[in-house]
Design a protein around this motif. Structure first.
Motif, PDB file in Angstrom:
ATOM      1  N   UNK A 197     -12.700 -13.737  -0.714  1.00  0.00           N
ATOM      2  CA  UNK A 197     -14.084 -13.186  -1.014  1.00  0.00           C
ATOM      3  C   UNK A 197     -14.047 -11.922  -0.579  1.00  0.00           C
ATOM      4  N   UNK A 198     -13.127 -11.043  -0.601  1.00  0.00           N
ATOM      5  CA  UNK A 198     -12.783  -9.776  -0.033  1.00  0.00           C
ATOM      6  C   UNK A 198     -12.845  -8.722  -1.212  1.00  0.00           C
ATOM      7  N   UNK A 199     -13.285  -7.516  -0.791  1.00  0.00           N
ATOM      8  CA  UNK A 199     -12.925  -6.421  -1.777  1.00  0.00           C
ATOM      9  C   UNK A 199     -12.565  -5.221  -1.054  1.00  0.00           C
ATOM     10  N   UNK A 200     -11.646  -4.750  -1.143  1.00  0.00           N
ATOM     11  CA  UNK A 200     -11.213  -3.371  -0.731  1.00  0.00           C
ATOM     12  C   UNK A 200     -11.201  -2.030  -1.787  1.00  0.00           C
ATOM     13  N   UNK A 201     -12.057  -1.299  -1.387  1.00  0.00           N
ATOM     14  CA  UNK A 201     -12.393  -0.078  -1.984  1.00  0.00           C
ATOM     15  C   UNK A 201     -11.284   0.856  -1.726  1.00  0.00           C
ATOM     16  N   UNK A 202     -10.313   1.413  -2.804  1.00  0.00           N
ATOM     17  CA  UNK A 202      -9.306   2.254  -2.519  1.00  0.00           C
ATOM     18  C   UNK A 202     -10.080   3.718  -1.968  1.00  0.00           C
ATOM     19  N   UNK A 203     -11.246   4.060  -2.326  1.00  0.00           N
ATOM     20  CA  UNK A 203     -12.051   5.050  -1.916  1.00  0.00           C
ATOM     21  C   UNK A 203     -12.144   4.881  -0.306  1.00  0.00           C
ATOM     22  N   UNK A 204     -12.445   3.964   0.129  1.00  0.00           N
ATOM     23  CA  UNK A 204     -12.513   3.743   1.423  1.00  0.00           C
ATOM     24  C   UNK A 204     -11.108   3.721   2.543  1.00  0.00           C
ATOM     25  N   UNK A 205     -10.151   3.141   1.744  1.00  0.00           N
ATOM     26  CA  UNK A 205      -8.955   2.981   2.277  1.00  0.00           C
ATOM     27  C   UNK A 205      -8.241   4.346   2.342  1.00  0.00           C
ATOM     28  N   UNK A 206      -8.510   4.974   1.262  1.00  0.00           N
ATOM     29  CA  UNK A 206      -7.742   6.246   1.292  1.00  0.00           C
ATOM     30  C   UNK A 206      -8.793   7.621   1.517  1.00  0.00           C
ATOM     31  N   UNK A 207      -9.777   7.325   2.343  1.00  0.00           N
ATOM     32  CA  UNK A 207     -10.851   8.440   2.664  1.00  0.00           C
ATOM     33  C   UNK A 207      -9.933   9.473   3.110  1.00  0.00           C
ATOM     34  N   UNK A 208     -10.760  10.540   3.042  1.00  0.00           N
ATOM     35  CA  UNK A 208     -10.244  11.999   3.524  1.00  0.00           C
ATOM     36  C   UNK A 208      -9.602  11.884   4.890  1.00  0.00           C
ATOM     37  N   UNK A 209      -8.752  12.903   5.061  1.00  0.00           N
ATOM     38  CA  UNK A 209      -7.970  12.691   6.393  1.00  0.00           C
ATOM     39  C   UNK A 209      -6.538  12.161   6.083  1.00  0.00           C
ATOM     40  N   UNK A 210      -6.237  11.868   4.956  1.00  0.00           N
ATOM     41  CA  UNK A 210      -5.056  11.491   4.473  1.00  0.00           C
ATOM     42  C   UNK A 210      -4.173  12.708   3.848  1.00  0.00           C
ATOM     43  N   UNK A 211      -2.989  12.909   3.996  1.00  0.00           N
ATOM     44  CA  UNK A 211      -2.368  13.783   3.265  1.00  0.00           C
ATOM     45  C   UNK A 211      -1.656  13.157   2.080  1.00  0.00           C
ATOM     46  N   UNK A 229       0.813  -1.025   0.110  1.00  0.00           N
ATOM     47  CA  UNK A 229      -0.098   0.092  -0.049  1.00  0.00           C
ATOM     48  C   UNK A 229       0.842   1.190  -0.080  1.00  0.00           C
ATOM     49  N   UNK A 230       0.784   2.255  -0.956  1.00  0.00           N
ATOM     50  CA  UNK A 230       1.663   3.438  -1.010  1.00  0.00           C
ATOM     51  C   UNK A 230       0.865   4.370  -0.043  1.00  0.00           C
ATOM     52  N   UNK A 231       1.451   5.105   0.515  1.00  0.00           N
ATOM     53  CA  UNK A 231       1.021   6.157   1.615  1.00  0.00           C
ATOM     54  C   UNK A 231       1.008   7.505   1.018  1.00  0.00           C
ATOM     55  N   UNK A 232       1.705   7.867  -0.199  1.00  0.00           N
ATOM     56  CA  UNK A 232       1.716   9.117  -0.764  1.00  0.00           C
ATOM     57  C   UNK A 232       0.733   9.329  -1.904  1.00  0.00           C
ATOM     58  N   UNK A 233       0.032   8.262  -2.190  1.00  0.00           N
ATOM     59  CA  UNK A 233      -0.921   8.328  -3.451  1.00  0.00           C
ATOM     60  C   UNK A 233      -1.880   6.903  -3.324  1.00  0.00           C
ATOM     61  N   UNK A 234      -2.937   7.091  -3.994  1.00  0.00           N
ATOM     62  CA  UNK A 234      -4.019   6.101  -4.122  1.00  0.00           C
ATOM     63  C   UNK A 234      -3.477   4.872  -4.853  1.00  0.00           C
TER      64      UNK A 234
END
Length: 190
Positions: free
Chosen positions: A174-188, A138-143
């Motif tokens: 059987x898992x799906x991870x939304x990048x919209x949720x993972x990188x929700x607002x509050x990240x710089x 998981x990159x922390x500087x971009x989605x």
């Protein structure tokens, strides 16, 4: 990561020191490496991926945070991934039940100081774990999330996911991870 004691250590010496230490250290090639504190983004992403995985986890599988120590038997690596998933019974190394050996999924949040190691030697070590099937970087500087998945023939396939619409599918769980949720607002993010 800074190296600690200078002389090569045995696994037993590492575990004795580590169990009494106030700070966590990884161990490989006979040396301890102090784990430095992460950035706010690193911390948030580690928590979020664990929560997103945990709420979708199938019966018999459990999600663990970075407090769980994993031993990679063939290489003698001891590490604390940012998140991991174990399906079935926990397989412990030793009698203290504080080291496990059978992760199915491992997640690392990339940091500038550890990115090359997480992609290279550490991933190479992880691939020697028989139960290991899924690896998320998981990159922390971009989605952006890199998803490596072990195939039936032992090869690995990389799928990359980017942007707010990105969706990481881990079919085995059987898992799906939304990048919209993972990188929700509050990240710089840049």
């Amino acid at each position: 990561m800074a190296s600690l004691p200078d002389a090569p250590l045995t696994e037993e010496q590492y575990l004795r020191i580590e169990r009494e230490a106030e700070c966590k250290s990884e161990f490989h090639d006979g040396r301890m490496y102090a784990m430095s504190g992460g950035s706010p983004n690193h911390s948030v992403l580690g928590n979020r991926i664990g929560a997103l995985l945990d709420r979708q986890m199938p019966s018999g599988c459990r999600t663990f945070n970075s407090e769980l120590r994993i031993r990679v038997a063939p290489t003698g690596l001891y590490t604390y991934p940012d998140c991991s998933v174990i399906c079935g019974d926990l397989q412990y190394f030793g009698e203290q039940r504080d080291v496990v050996t059978n992760p199915m999924l491992i997640v690392e949040v990339l940091s500038p100081s550890t990115e090359a190691y997480d992609r290279g030697k550490k991933f190479e070590s992880y691939r020697t774990i028989e139960s290991f099937r899924e690896y998320l970087l998981i990159h922390q500087d971009r989605r952006h999330v890199e998803h490596y998945s072990r195939q039936d023939d032992g090869s690995w396939v990389l799928r990359e996911h980017s942007g707010v619409e990105g969706l990481v599918s881990i079919v085995r769980l059987g898992v799906q991870i939304s990048l919209g949720e993972l990188y929700a607002p509050a990240l710089d993010l840049e």
